[in-house]
Every structure is written in structure tokens, then in C-alpha cells.
Design an enzyme around this catalytic site. Structure first.
Site, short mmCIF file in Angstrom:
data_model
loop_
_atom_site.label_atom_id
_atom_site.label_comp_id
_atom_site.label_asym_id
_atom_site.label_seq_id
_atom_site.Cartn_x
_atom_site.Cartn_y
_atom_site.Cartn_z
CD GLN A 24 -3.48 -4.30 6.59
OE1 GLN A 24 -3.39 -3.31 5.84
NE2 GLN A 24 -4.07 -5.42 6.22
CE LYS A 29 -3.86 -2.38 2.16
NZ LYS A 29 -4.53 -2.82 3.39
CG ASP A 47 -9.84 -0.19 4.75
OD1 ASP A 47 -9.60 -0.50 3.56
OD2 ASP A 47 -9.19 -0.65 5.72
#
Ligand code: NDP
Length: 299
Positions: A98, A54, A121
Site C-alpha cells: 500500500q 481490499k 497493482d
């Protein structure tokens, strides 16, 4: 019939290029580049790989990438304090914590502490609600990536029968809502669904987000259907006489289903690469909205 193989890798690279190409105009308008901050807690090997990928992709798109690596024994209070500081930091457009987090931390408490307008997200309950209500918001990356592939292959999805196998908050449910918003007739299947093969055979669009290796067989699929395989499963490599090892497969029996479907995503190289590309897209969109600018068209 031999299915068209949907090249998610190529589509994702093109999307990443479009995001990168839009960064200079944002910078010219605001005097800064969009910024994504990723927070990782602990040493989970797969998470470390995802986070590195990422960060690299964010930089490659010309955006600012910051990663906070916290030890596995970080307290929930300390993690929440970091999220609060990132919420207040004007240079941060996207915050991604994460998952999974260590067991002593309540994941939903952390996700719901993120400013919904920085929740790239799309997991915050406010963004789930916006999606359910048909309001603009940040949408989870994997299902949005699946929708982009479907529209690229099929064009208008209106009136098609879609079956989504899986009802998680991060894939199945948002996928079903995105397809509903595109006027598909949507069925959500799960572990309690009766006669799953018969349900799947109704589908013009079949999305598998289960986590069971090669579960969906050729005789579950309507001839000509478009099949999107979200599953990522590591199994022993079938390598008689070879050195052993493992390989990645999806939830769909690719060889069998390819003979029946009209189009299908492979694993790897299908949905997987779309997730990071959409994360960059969401970061750019979040940056524009926070700056009071319209997001660039074509993303
Ligand atoms: P979850 O484990 O949260 O959800 C799995 C879903 O599958 C559940 O709704 C479950 O039903 C359903 N299910 C399980 N077994 C069966 C069965 N035998 N028949 C029908 N339904 C079943 O998984 P996620 O949604 O997080 O992920 C799904 C898959 O997608 C995983 O392989 C994951 O690795 C992959 N993934 C891939 C991503 C990518 O970037 N390509 C991103 C995210 C996930 P129930 O609710 O009844 O338990």
C-alpha cells in the site's frame, strides 16, 4: 443534453461477482484458492481504510486474504525481506504494498522488488514495459477499470479522439497506453499543456486524473463526449446554515458537465469502486497465469 450517469458501483459489483464465480473452478484445478497479500507500513488513516476494504473484498470473492501491518519505523531492508519471502511463497498470487510508504523508504525500490507476475497493482517497471510494448501483463487497476467502463458505454473505441489529463505512472500514462491499444487517437495533457480547454474540447473520450476539484468545466467538453472522472478531492461541504463538514468531488464539475456530455462517471460511485474490483480480477488472472492456466473469459 443530460448525460447518462455511468454506474461504476454496479459495474464493479458485477465484476466482483464474476471473479467470485470463477474461484471454485481454479480451486478444483489446483487444490487451492487464489491469495492476495497486502502490506501496509505505518498508520496513515486513508491507507488503513483502503487496506481493510481490499481485505474484505478479497474474502467476499472467496480468495485468501492476508494483511501484514508493519510499524511506521520499519526499515527498507526489513520491508524488502518481507517482499522477498512473499515472492517465494507459493500460496501468494498477488502482492500489494500500500502506498504511500513512509518517507525513509524508497517506493520504487520496493515496487521493483515484487515478482512482476505477482504485481497485481501493475506498477512494476516490467509490467509498465509489457503494457507499452503491447505484451500480456498485469495492468494498473484504476486505468483498466476506466477502460472497462468506456467499452461498456461505447463498445468499439477504435478511431475515437481521447484526451487524458494527467501523466502519472499509476493512472495517466497507463490509461493513455490502454486507449492507444484500443486504436484511439490519444493526447496526454498535463500541467504544462497550453490551452487545456481547447485540447479537451477535441475529445470524444475525456479522462481526468489530475487531483484538482471540479477543474473541468462544461465549456471544456465536446457535446456528447464520454467523461471519466478519476479525481478524488475532499472539499468543504457547501452547506449554508448547516453543520459544515466535507464532501468528495472529482476533477470534473459534475453538474455543469452533465448538461453537455453524453455520459459521465460520478464521484463517488464511478471509477472509485472499479479499482478494488479490478484488483480482485488481477489477483485471479495472476493466479491462473502462475498455475499455467488460461484466465477465465469475460474478465
Ligand atoms: P498525480 O499527482 O501523480 O498526477 C497528477 C497529474 O495531473 C500530473 O500529471 C500533473 O501534471 C497533472 N496536473 C496537475 N495540475 C494540472 C493542471 N492544472 N492542469 C493540467 N494537468 C495538471 O496524481 P495521480 O495520477 O496519482 O491521481 C490523480 C487523481 O486521481 C487524484 O485525485 C487521485 O486521488 C485520483 N485517484 C483515484 C483513484 C481511484 O481509485 N478512483 C486511484 C488513483 C488516483 P504534471 O505531470 O505536469 O505535474
Amino acid at each position: 443534453m443530460t448525460a447518462r450517469v455511468i454506474d461504476g458501483k454496479a459495474f464493479a459489483l458485477a465484476l466482483r461477482d464474476r471473479v467470485g464465480a470463477a474461484v471454485p473452478a481454479f480451486q478444483a484445478a489446483t487444490g487451492r484458492v487464489p491469495g492476495l497479500t497486502v502490506v501496509i507500513v505505518g498508520e496513515d488513516a486513508a491507507s488503513q481504510v483502503y487496506v481493510r476494504a481490499k481485505g474484505k473484498a478479497t474474502e467476499a470473492a472467496g480468495m485468501a486474504s492476508v494483511t501484514h501491518r508493519l510499524p511506521a519505523d520499519t526499515t527498507q531492508a526489513d520491508l524488502l525481506a518481507l517482499v522477498t519471502a512473499l515472492n517465494a511463497d507459493e500460496a501468494v498470487d498477488g502482492i500489494l504494498v500500500q502506498l504511500p510508504l513512509p518517507r525513509h523508504i524508497d517506493e520504487s525500490a520496493v515496487i521493483d522488488a515484487i515478482d512482476p507476475d505477482k504485481d497485481v497493482d501493475g506498477f512494476h517497471v516490467v509490467n509498465s514495459g509489457r503494457l507499452a510494448a503491447g505484451l500480456p501483463g498485469l495492468v494498473p487497476c484504476t486505468p483498466l477499470g476506466c477502460l472497462m467502463l468506456l467499452e461498456d458505454v461505447l463498445g468499439d473505441l477504435s478511431g475515437l479522439d481521447a484526451v487524458v489529463i494527467g501523466r502519472s505512472n499509476i493512472v495517466g500514462k497507463p490509461m493513455a497506453q490502454l486507449l492507444t491499444a484500443k486504436s484511439c487517437t490519444v493526447t496526454i495533457a498535463h500541467s504544462r499543456t497550453r490551452d487545456l480547454p481547447a485540447v479537451c474540447r477535441r475529445a470524444d473520450i475525456l479522462v481526468a486524473a489530475v487531483g484538482r476539484a471540479e477543474m473541468i468545466k462544461a465549456d471544456w467538453v465536446k457535446p456528447g463526449a464520454t467523461v471519466i472522472d478519476v479525481g478524488i478531492n475532499r472539499i468543504d461541504a457547501d452547506d449554508p446554515g448547516g453543520a459544515g463538514g466535507t464532501k468528495l468531488v472529482g476533477d470534473v464539475d459534475f453538474a455543469g458537465v452533465s448538461a453537455v456530455a453524453g455520459a459521465i462517471t460520478p464521484v463517488p460511485g464511478g471509477v472509485g469502486p472499479m479499482t478494488i474490483a479490478v484488483l480482485l480480477r488481477n489477483t485471479l488472472v495472476a493466479a491462473h497465469l502462475r498455475a499455467g492456466l488460461a484466465p477465465p473469459a469475460g474478465l
